[in-house]
Structure formats: structure tokens, C-alpha cells
Design an enzyme around this catalytic site. Structure first.
Site, PDB file in Angstrom:
ATOM      1  N   HIS A  19      40.214  27.134  38.946  1.00 28.70           N
ATOM      2  CA  HIS A  19      39.729  27.222  40.322  1.00 28.70           C
ATOM      3  C   HIS A  19      40.029  25.966  41.124  1.00 28.70           C
ATOM      4  O   HIS A  19      40.144  26.032  42.358  1.00 28.70           O
ATOM      5  CB  HIS A  19      38.236  27.544  40.318  1.00 28.70           C
ATOM      6  CG  HIS A  19      37.946  28.891  39.736  1.00 28.70           C
ATOM      7  ND1 HIS A  19      36.807  29.170  39.003  1.00 28.70           N
ATOM      8  CD2 HIS A  19      38.670  30.047  39.747  1.00 28.70           C
ATOM      9  CE1 HIS A  19      36.846  30.436  38.608  1.00 28.70           C
ATOM     10  NE2 HIS A  19      37.970  30.974  39.045  1.00 28.70           N
ATOM     11  N   HIS A  38      43.579  40.365  37.941  1.00 25.46           N
ATOM     12  CA  HIS A  38      42.507  40.607  36.960  1.00 25.46           C
ATOM     13  C   HIS A  38      41.250  39.905  37.468  1.00 25.46           C
ATOM     14  O   HIS A  38      40.907  38.806  37.032  1.00 25.46           O
ATOM     15  CB  HIS A  38      42.906  40.084  35.579  1.00 25.46           C
ATOM     16  CG  HIS A  38      44.111  40.761  34.992  1.00 25.46           C
ATOM     17  ND1 HIS A  38      45.395  40.486  35.418  1.00 25.46           N
ATOM     18  CD2 HIS A  38      44.229  41.713  34.037  1.00 25.46           C
ATOM     19  CE1 HIS A  38      46.257  41.229  34.729  1.00 25.46           C
ATOM     20  NE2 HIS A  38      45.574  41.982  33.894  1.00 25.46           N
ATOM     21  N   GLU A  75      40.771  45.335  39.111  1.00 28.23           N
ATOM     22  CA  GLU A  75      39.903  45.209  37.931  1.00 28.23           C
ATOM     23  C   GLU A  75      39.769  46.571  37.260  1.00 28.23           C
ATOM     24  O   GLU A  75      39.501  47.571  37.926  1.00 28.23           O
ATOM     25  CB  GLU A  75      38.525  44.678  38.326  1.00 28.23           C
ATOM     26  CG  GLU A  75      37.544  44.558  37.180  1.00 28.23           C
ATOM     27  CD  GLU A  75      38.074  43.719  36.024  1.00 28.23           C
ATOM     28  OE1 GLU A  75      37.924  44.156  34.863  1.00 28.23           O
ATOM     29  OE2 GLU A  75      38.634  42.628  36.292  1.00 28.23           O
ATOM     30  N   ASP A 109      45.550  49.040  37.190  1.00 33.61           N
ATOM     31  CA  ASP A 109      46.225  48.005  36.423  1.00 33.61           C
ATOM     32  C   ASP A 109      46.797  46.960  37.371  1.00 33.61           C
ATOM     33  O   ASP A 109      47.601  47.275  38.254  1.00 33.61           O
ATOM     34  CB  ASP A 109      47.344  48.625  35.582  1.00 33.61           C
ATOM     35  CG  ASP A 109      48.170  47.580  34.872  1.00 33.61           C
ATOM     36  OD1 ASP A 109      47.612  46.875  34.014  1.00 33.61           O
ATOM     37  OD2 ASP A 109      49.377  47.460  35.188  1.00 33.61           O
ATOM     38  N   ASP A 113      45.661  36.549  35.908  1.00 33.02           N
ATOM     39  CA  ASP A 113      44.625  35.954  35.046  1.00 33.02           C
ATOM     40  C   ASP A 113      44.112  36.986  34.040  1.00 33.02           C
ATOM     41  O   ASP A 113      42.921  37.321  34.033  1.00 33.02           O
ATOM     42  CB  ASP A 113      43.490  35.453  35.962  1.00 33.02           C
ATOM     43  CG  ASP A 113      42.332  34.865  35.191  1.00 33.02           C
ATOM     44  OD1 ASP A 113      42.527  34.453  34.034  1.00 33.02           O
ATOM     45  OD2 ASP A 113      41.207  34.835  35.751  1.00 33.02           O
TER      46      ASP A 113
END
Length: 279
Positions: free
Chosen positions: A19, A42, A118, A143, A164
Site C-alpha cells: 500500500h 483481486h 473479487e 475472474d 494481487d
């Protein structure tokens, strides 16, 4: 294979590194008035209460953001990250930690678009709750690898991407490289950020080499090792690979990484700040 939930790991040293880099990239990308598309492949739930059962089960935040909570750095960028996390807390106590979606939302402006993917059903519901209220934000239960490629090139002609995955599936390391190659072919000027865990160093070496051999240019790598590599247990380090990074990112990370190691790592800890491929 949808067992991974980031709520167990929120605020740990890997999050701090991820982050910190994400905030610097988005801060740079939003200097210009031109619209920007942000794509998070993700996303997870997006926001975490550290007193909740998941976070308390592991308490990984105690080795990460908690150690920085009252820290004053000589580097403005690290202080800005700490203040960013504090802005999501109503008091001086560390109670909440934002995931990448909420950090991105902090930077996205009215003219920008945010795309959040997600697949975990519970986290998808939480993500939809946490990201509601802005017409420019899209949450998709799809996806993220395929979703990213399908969005490129963006209408704005400017894109910032975070990849991620949890790497629960061993093929994810190879899938990351293949997806990036496809994305780069469609949109070579985007900024792509890839987070990775170091559990098996060989997998990371292979992923790095795959990116080096891909033909993509201007690739930087930043890695924080909380202890020396080991085959005995779990994740010992994590990193961020950035393609088309902001021009001052490496200079900043060169300065900050030694401080992060001293604050968050064991005596055997280490860092890497490397230009994998030149411009």
C-alpha cells in the site's frame, strides 16, 4: 480454491509495502487532470476491522502497521502513508485498516473510474458494501485476470493496475506473467503493479525471469524480507514489481526501504530495490 481471505492478514508488513507503493503510484497518476482507469484484479473485502475475529486470530497487523502507528519518519512519503491509514480511523487508536480498494478510492477523482474484481462470495458482498455510493466505481464478481485484459485499452488511455492474487494456486505465478504479457500487448503505456509473496524463492526467480524475458521495458522491483529466506515455514518476504513506474518511485523506495527493514524485520531481514529492466 476460494479459501483465502485477506481479513486474516490485514495490516501486516506485506500490506505496508504494497500500500505504500500503491499510494505513491496513485498520488503521481492523479496529478494530471486527465481521467484515469484504476483496475484491481483481486480486491478482497476492501476494508477491515482489526478487532474482528479474523484479524485477532493471527494479529499480523501487530508486526506491520501497529509498529508504524506512532512512528515519525524523516521521509515524507512514509509519513504520508501512515497519515493515510490514520484517516480511516475515527480516533488515535488503530482500529481499522483499508485494503487496496479503499486506498484507491481515496485517490480516485470524479473523472476517474475504478474497476474491482473479487471471486470469493463473502468478500464480494463485503466489497460491494464497502465501495457503494460512487457511480464511477464498478465491482465485479468475475475472474480478475480475464477482466483486466478485457478492459484494455481503457477509454481514458491512462491505466493503473494492481494484480494481487493470493497465489493459493501454484499456477498463479505463471498466470501473472502470461496475463501481463497480454495486457502489455493491448496497452503498453499502463502502469502495472504486481504483488507477490516469498514462500518458495524459486517461484519468484522464475516469475522475475519471465518478466525480464517478456520484452516489457522499465520494470522495477521492491521487496521487504522480514527474515531470511527459509524452507521451513510460510512467507518470509513479499514484494512489488512495477512496470512503467513513476519516475521518482525508485529514488523514494531506495530511501525508505532501509527504514522499513529496521522497523518491521528480524535481524536477518533484508530489502531489495532493483531496476529489473531498463526503460
Amino acid at each position: 480454491m476460494l479459501s483465502y481471505r485477506h481479513s486474516f492478514h490485514a495490516g501486516n508488513p506485506a500490506d505496508v509495502l504494497k500500500h505504500l507503493v500503491l499510494a505513491q503510484v496513485l498520488n503521481y497518476q492523479t496529478i494530471k487532470d486527465k481521467p484515469l482507469d484504476y483496475i484491481d484484479t483481486h480486491s478482497g473485502a476492501g476494508f477491515f476491522e482489526l478487532a474482528a475475529a479474523d484479524a485477532q486470530k493471527t494479529q499480523e497487523y501487530q508486526d506491520g502497521i501497529e509498529k508504524l502507528w506512532h512512528h515519525k519518519s524523516e521521509h515524507a512519503e512514509l509519513n504520508e502513508y501512515i497519515e493515510l491509514i490514520k484517516s480511516f480511523n475515527d480516533t488515535d487508536e488503530l482500529t481499522f485498516y483499508p485494503g487496496s480498494p479503499k486506498i484507491a478510492e481515496h485517490y480516485l477523482r470524479r473523472q476517474d473510474k475504478g474497476w474491482f474484481f473479487e471471486l470469493h462470495p463473502r468478500d464480494l458482498l463485503l466489497l460491494e458494501e464497502n465501495m457503494q455510493g460512487k457511480r464511477s466505481i464498478r465491482v465485479r464478481g468475475e475472474d480478475g485476470f480475464a477482466g483486466l485484459v478485457g478492459l484494455l485499452p481503457p477509454a481514458s488511455r491512462r491505466a493503473c493496475v494492481l494484480i494481487d492474487p493470493p497465489y493459493e494456486i501454484k499456477d498463479d505465478y505463471e498466470t501473472v506473467v502470461k496475463t501481463l504479457v497480454k495486457a502489455y500487448q493491448r496497452f503498453a503505456t499502463g502502469t502495472y503493479m504486481i504483488w507477490y509473496p516469498v514462500v518458495d524463492r524459486e517461484r519468484i526467480d522464475n516469475m522475475e525471469q519471465g518478466l525480464i524475458d517478456s520484452g516489457m521495458r522499465n520494470i522495477q522491483l521492491f521487496e521487504l524480507g522480514t527474515e531470511a529466506d527459509t524452507d521451513v515455514h510460510g512467507m518470509t518476504a513479499s514484494g512489488m514489481i512495477v512496470i512503467n513506474p513513476p519516475w521518482k518511485l525508485k529514488q523514494t523506495m531506495d530511501a525508505i526501504m532501509p527504514e522499513l527493514v529496521s522497523l518491521l524485520s528480524e535481524p536477518s531481514g533484508f530489502y531489495r530495490s532493483e531496476q529489473l529492466v531498463d526503460e
